[in-house]
Design a protein around this motif. Sequence first.
Motif, PDB file in Angstrom:
ATOM      1  N   MET A  25     -26.957  68.509 -51.359  1.00  0.00           N
ATOM      2  CA  MET A  25     -27.942  69.588 -51.515  1.00  0.00           C
ATOM      3  C   MET A  25     -27.419  71.010 -51.495  1.00  0.00           C
ATOM      4  SD  MET A  25     -30.068  69.524 -47.914  1.00  0.00           S
ATOM      5  CE  MET A  25     -30.634  67.839 -47.990  1.00  0.00           C
ATOM      6  N   ASN A  61     -39.133  73.266 -64.417  1.00  0.00           N
ATOM      7  CA  ASN A  61     -39.902  72.579 -63.370  1.00  0.00           C
ATOM      8  C   ASN A  61     -40.766  71.430 -63.864  1.00  0.00           C
ATOM      9  OD1 ASN A  61     -41.976  73.879 -64.611  1.00  0.00           O
ATOM     10  ND2 ASN A  61     -42.571  75.160 -62.865  1.00  0.00           N
ATOM     11  N   TYR A  67     -38.683  76.005 -58.750  1.00  0.00           N
ATOM     12  CA  TYR A  67     -39.641  75.776 -57.661  1.00  0.00           C
ATOM     13  C   TYR A  67     -41.022  76.345 -57.968  1.00  0.00           C
ATOM     14  CZ  TYR A  67     -35.394  74.674 -55.080  1.00  0.00           C
ATOM     15  OH  TYR A  67     -34.209  74.118 -54.671  1.00  0.00           O
ATOM     16  N   ASP A  87     -31.463  65.074 -41.520  1.00  0.00           N
ATOM     17  CA  ASP A  87     -30.849  64.555 -42.742  1.00  0.00           C
ATOM     18  C   ASP A  87     -29.516  63.854 -42.492  1.00  0.00           C
ATOM     19  OD1 ASP A  87     -32.678  65.830 -44.820  1.00  0.00           O
ATOM     20  OD2 ASP A  87     -32.067  67.583 -43.688  1.00  0.00           O
ATOM     21  N   PHE A 129     -42.976  66.157 -50.336  1.00  0.00           N
ATOM     22  CA  PHE A 129     -41.637  65.965 -50.843  1.00  0.00           C
ATOM     23  C   PHE A 129     -40.869  67.264 -50.687  1.00  0.00           C
ATOM     24  CE2 PHE A 129     -38.182  65.951 -53.740  1.00  0.00           C
ATOM     25  CZ  PHE A 129     -37.652  64.701 -53.520  1.00  0.00           C
ATOM     26  N   ARG A 130     -39.734  67.163 -50.058  1.00  0.00           N
ATOM     27  CA  ARG A 130     -38.909  68.361 -49.857  1.00  0.00           C
ATOM     28  C   ARG A 130     -37.462  67.949 -49.982  1.00  0.00           C
ATOM     29  NH1 ARG A 130     -40.479  68.851 -43.463  1.00  0.00           N
ATOM     30  NH2 ARG A 130     -40.696  66.630 -43.165  1.00  0.00           N
ATOM     31  N   GLU A 131     -36.624  68.957 -50.171  1.00  0.00           N
ATOM     32  CA  GLU A 131     -35.230  68.631 -50.469  1.00  0.00           C
ATOM     33  C   GLU A 131     -34.414  68.309 -49.235  1.00  0.00           C
ATOM     34  OE1 GLU A 131     -33.521  70.505 -54.240  1.00  0.00           O
ATOM     35  OE2 GLU A 131     -35.009  71.934 -53.572  1.00  0.00           O
ATOM     36  N   ARG A 132     -34.811  68.798 -48.098  1.00  0.00           N
ATOM     37  CA  ARG A 132     -34.173  68.320 -46.879  1.00  0.00           C
ATOM     38  C   ARG A 132     -35.284  67.928 -45.912  1.00  0.00           C
ATOM     39  NH1 ARG A 132     -31.652  74.074 -44.787  1.00  0.00           N
ATOM     40  NH2 ARG A 132     -33.627  75.167 -44.704  1.00  0.00           N
ATOM     41  N   SER A 133     -34.934  67.186 -44.884  1.00  0.00           N
ATOM     42  CA  SER A 133     -35.963  66.509 -44.098  1.00  0.00           C
ATOM     43  C   SER A 133     -36.619  67.367 -43.029  1.00  0.00           C
ATOM     44  CB  SER A 133     -35.363  65.265 -43.443  1.00  0.00           C
ATOM     45  OG  SER A 133     -34.775  64.463 -44.430  1.00  0.00           O
ATOM     46  N   ILE A 187     -43.802  64.608 -62.989  1.00  0.00           N
ATOM     47  CA  ILE A 187     -43.399  63.226 -62.709  1.00  0.00           C
ATOM     48  C   ILE A 187     -43.460  62.961 -61.205  1.00  0.00           C
ATOM     49  CG2 ILE A 187     -41.532  61.542 -62.962  1.00  0.00           C
ATOM     50  CD1 ILE A 187     -40.274  63.468 -65.023  1.00  0.00           C
ATOM     51  N   LEU A 188     -42.927  63.918 -60.476  1.00  0.00           N
ATOM     52  CA  LEU A 188     -42.850  63.777 -59.028  1.00  0.00           C
ATOM     53  C   LEU A 188     -44.254  63.612 -58.443  1.00  0.00           C
ATOM     54  CD1 LEU A 188     -40.723  63.863 -56.809  1.00  0.00           C
ATOM     55  CD2 LEU A 188     -40.984  66.341 -56.728  1.00  0.00           C
ATOM     56  N   VAL A 240     -41.774  70.778 -52.248  1.00  0.00           N
ATOM     57  CA  VAL A 240     -41.575  70.846 -53.697  1.00  0.00           C
ATOM     58  C   VAL A 240     -42.892  70.404 -54.340  1.00  0.00           C
ATOM     59  CG1 VAL A 240     -40.306  69.907 -55.649  1.00  0.00           C
ATOM     60  CG2 VAL A 240     -39.104  70.456 -53.534  1.00  0.00           C
ATOM     61  N   TYR A 256     -40.122  68.461 -63.924  1.00  0.00           N
ATOM     62  CA  TYR A 256     -39.984  67.303 -63.036  1.00  0.00           C
ATOM     63  C   TYR A 256     -41.120  67.194 -62.027  1.00  0.00           C
ATOM     64  CZ  TYR A 256     -38.605  70.372 -59.231  1.00  0.00           C
ATOM     65  OH  TYR A 256     -38.615  71.325 -58.239  1.00  0.00           O
ATOM     66  N   ASN A 284     -45.723  60.206 -59.280  1.00  0.00           N
ATOM     67  CA  ASN A 284     -45.100  59.146 -58.481  1.00  0.00           C
ATOM     68  C   ASN A 284     -45.543  59.212 -57.023  1.00  0.00           C
ATOM     69  OD1 ASN A 284     -43.724  57.810 -60.490  1.00  0.00           O
ATOM     70  ND2 ASN A 284     -41.874  59.061 -60.289  1.00  0.00           N
ATOM     71  N   MET A 285     -45.718  60.426 -56.531  1.00  0.00           N
ATOM     72  CA  MET A 285     -46.158  60.545 -55.135  1.00  0.00           C
ATOM     73  C   MET A 285     -47.599  60.089 -54.980  1.00  0.00           C
ATOM     74  SD  MET A 285     -44.368  64.150 -54.156  1.00  0.00           S
ATOM     75  CE  MET A 285     -45.150  64.255 -52.541  1.00  0.00           C
TER      76      MET A 285
END
Lengths: 776, 322
Positions: free
Chosen positions: A672, B302, B144, A697, B227-231, B307-308, B237, B304, B311-312
Amino acid sequence: MSSFNIIGKREPRVDALGKVTGAAKYADDYNLPHQLHGAVKYAEYPHAEILSIDTSEAEKVPGVEAVLTYKDVPGANHFGLIPNIRILADDHTRYLGDVVAVVAAVDRRTAQKAADLIKVKYRELLAVFDPEEALEENAPVIHEGGNEIVHHKVRKGDVAAGFEEADFIIEKTFKTQPIEHAYLEPEAALVYPDEHDGFTVIGCMQNFYTSHKVIAAALGLPLNKVQIIQSTMGGSFGGKDEAATLVAVRAALLAQKTGRPVKMLSTREDSIRQSYKRHAYKLYYKWGCKKDGTIAAMEIKAVADGGAYASMSPFVTWRSVVQATGPYYCPNVKTDVYAAYTNNNFTGAMRGFGSPQVNFAIESMMDELAERVGVSPLQIRLRNAFEDGAETATGQKLTHRVSLKEVLIKAAEASDFERKWREYRSEANRTKTFPKGIGLSCAYRGVSLGAEGVDAASAVVYVQPDGSVTVSAGIIDMGQGARTVMAQIVAEVLGIPLQRIHFLEPDSGRVADSGPTVASRGTIMGGGAAKIAAENVREIMKHTAAVVYSVSPAHLGFRDGKVWDDNGKSSRPLCTFEELTAACYARGKPLFASGVRHVAETNWDEETGQGNAYFTFVYGANVAEVQVDSATGQTELLNFVSVHDVGRAINKATVEGQIYGGVAMGAGYGMMEEFIQENGEAKTINFDEYYILTAMDVPKMKAVIVENPDEHGPFGAKSVGEPAVEMAAPAVTNAIYNATGRRVQNLPANLEEVRLGQKLRRNVQRASVACKIEPK
Amino acid sequence: MNQQFEYINPQSLDEAVKLAGQGSVYAGGTDLLGLMKNDIAHPQRLVNLKALPELKAVERQKGKGLRLGALVTLNELAENEMLQKDFPAISQAAGSAASPQLRNVGTLGGNLCQRPRCWYFRGDFDCLRKGGATCFAMDGENKYHCVVGGDGCYIVHPSDMAVALLALEAKLEIYGPGGQRLLPISHFYVLPEDDPTVETVLQPGEIITSVIVPEQPVGSRSVFVKFRERSAWDFAVVSVAAALQVQNGAISGGKIALGGVAPVPWLDKKLNNTLAGTALDENGINKIAASALTDAEPLEQNGYKVILARNMIKGVLQSLAG
């Protein structure tokens, strides 16, 4: 050397208590009465000619004590390996982190307000943001002499003949991204005039010997009029070299001008905007391979984005050229690595130093080769791996224990690699919504600076009259645990408890120039120097003990705080360490000694790229296990195994700490992290936008320490700081391949790369454009 | 942060409303301080609401539903066992926001009134939302940004709570110089086509005092996924909140709201019209997902998100069906 008292023990870090209680003083914790505060005026174009700078409005602001431009620098305004970094921009701006002027005022707010009032007239120039484009004939020229910073070569055998011999060819292009060091503590410095017409600088410079020279030269003073004291460091990872020097030297110039203490501090946004990054690389790999899985030829080209200034680009790319073929046999090699100037943030040293980029390419290629030959990633590596006595691409014969196969096998065993790899590549797994994957990587790394620079380090050990010990070292602790390791080495030599040892703050006047604390040379060089210094003190003590107790100096042992007569058959205590210390001082023998560690010779031929690049190497292997969400592209790290041959672990806990931190950093690079710039404008200027892995993570990690002591290291110790980080990314992307059957060739493997197989961001490196930041 | 301001601790809501007219209300401060630091907000006065106990209640009355005070912290919402049991979308949304440190001080009202995270808005760009002439995201780095509802300005609304509350059809109690008003959250946010410089209909001096969540019909289930890029410590997103009633394997009522796709928390009409009567089997779930964001007009980077989001939505419906 079967039994050690302190070496190898999980001793608590000597600096831990101060850090967890808050007693540790970081650069910004230092303040003085009447101190002023600095602020900077940034460049407004990534590439422009500066026509005029009008500071008159700024000077009128009440509370402003000084406004400086390049014209006010009494000494050298340039510095660096290739001295083209400007302390204050003069004729041109070359990236948006350039500083055109600095202000000192009674408080930060006033200083910033004044800086905002400085008016600069520019003539816009075409800018270039792509290193390959920068190397083209008609590209805008960023520095006189052209945009090529360096071109390193390695030539071995005959690649054309090698490709002839090959049964098939694998050819792939890879891209890696620039990343930010993300140290916890942004740069800061406090500079004050002292009573001897000199200046004292307190700051968080990683390589304070370099800062020392730069600041003295800028102020126009001899080195002995500038004293550098290094504060406790909140991380660095290679990042607080020129970046921290710039902050400190600007404060020093303001202190010299005003005669008052000046504090200069970067906010996180300032820090990310100004500081250098890890180089982005574009890598072209072509391998000629044989059906049996061996490699007949490698032809490699890599282009690194050096950004606005040379910084460490020549050295970073040199490590890349040496290690670009990996720890694998190949008789025919042609490698070319270039670095080019662009108008992006300049790039320089970062933990890994030119290896993470090439390792990503090499280890991806190795998995492609395994796929083509039809064997597992482990088998293909074992088939090609260096063994004892192997000759590298640069013609160096490896004379140390080459433990590559040992670490590979240990990593595979600890992770159940072969079984899982077969299971996960099945259709049954790959068609699941959440397929799992497992990936392997390995690497070797030249220890310390190698033929890229002069390599020596010093330390001073002083046993005080009461038997307590102070140590001064030229190798610094930026969080990696260097002090603890050096203290354990000194404690082992003198046979005293760790608690008896106290470190003095690193100080430019105290220990001879020991070079930078970089290149994973802290333990092997700094630890080596500390060991020699302690041994030199112990020699003085032995001679005194021999006289006082009428024993042979050769029979004297130092352990458990006592001095022993170990005359072969029996051991008997002669006295305590304190008693012997007192006896020494009573006889006019002060216990003060320095130690200097030099390294075995290295050599290098620039034209052929042949030579003994490094005096020894380390070996490591990583395994990543992931789960991919096929609906979103999100990759979850499940497990990670990291195996490293460190020679000897002086402190197992700090070695594991380095490994865990290295995995988190290296996996973040793989998944990332990305410093995003748009036409030279930094977009990710704080941690809400710049992603690093969080505790949520980070995977379950298992660190496996392998010890094959090396003759060059103290007690056999080598390195782990950079090895820990440099091969994690390809382990992750190889695992993603195992799960999905798709290869990630562009880092980071974020959701779009995994889900869509491409990056959504347009190539920032589009055609050269003249551009400007909108004024507020 | 280059200016001085006064800091006031009002003792009553009326006093707060009176003072807030010429300043900014201050609760957790997690967004406001960033805005001041980035030179976007320049309040002359900060009116601290933290001393007003009436804004901190969590109450539930039979028949009247849930009342959440605007100053309840995100962490309190995340850890409230009653919410976890009966309104899981609320506690899930609260628990997924920011980081533990920020959730300990960030408040419900503040979360709903956050300003966008667009890097042009937060950076040194004179963008449409700051009174300038253009949106820099339109042709810039827009990975974003929004895929629907953007008109001249392509922000996404950053609030997680708003998405959950929109699915639950919550109302906001707003108190101001003109007295009290009650507004469905679906009417609270402003699209750029109406006014690109504000995100909400709040007038100067107006304060959200509480959020009213209607009691959900028997058989209702709610869920929030992000949905996010880190937890941790990351904005959505895309996020999906669903509050649905299911009878005999088919959806009988309720709403799905989307975050991260539009300048406001988004109720996709076609998606929501497809819900009632559709079976929660594979066909039905695919049909619902396919009906989402059919009017999306993604920007260069953006697409994607469409689709995101679909799917969610599938994932959310599968979890509710299972």
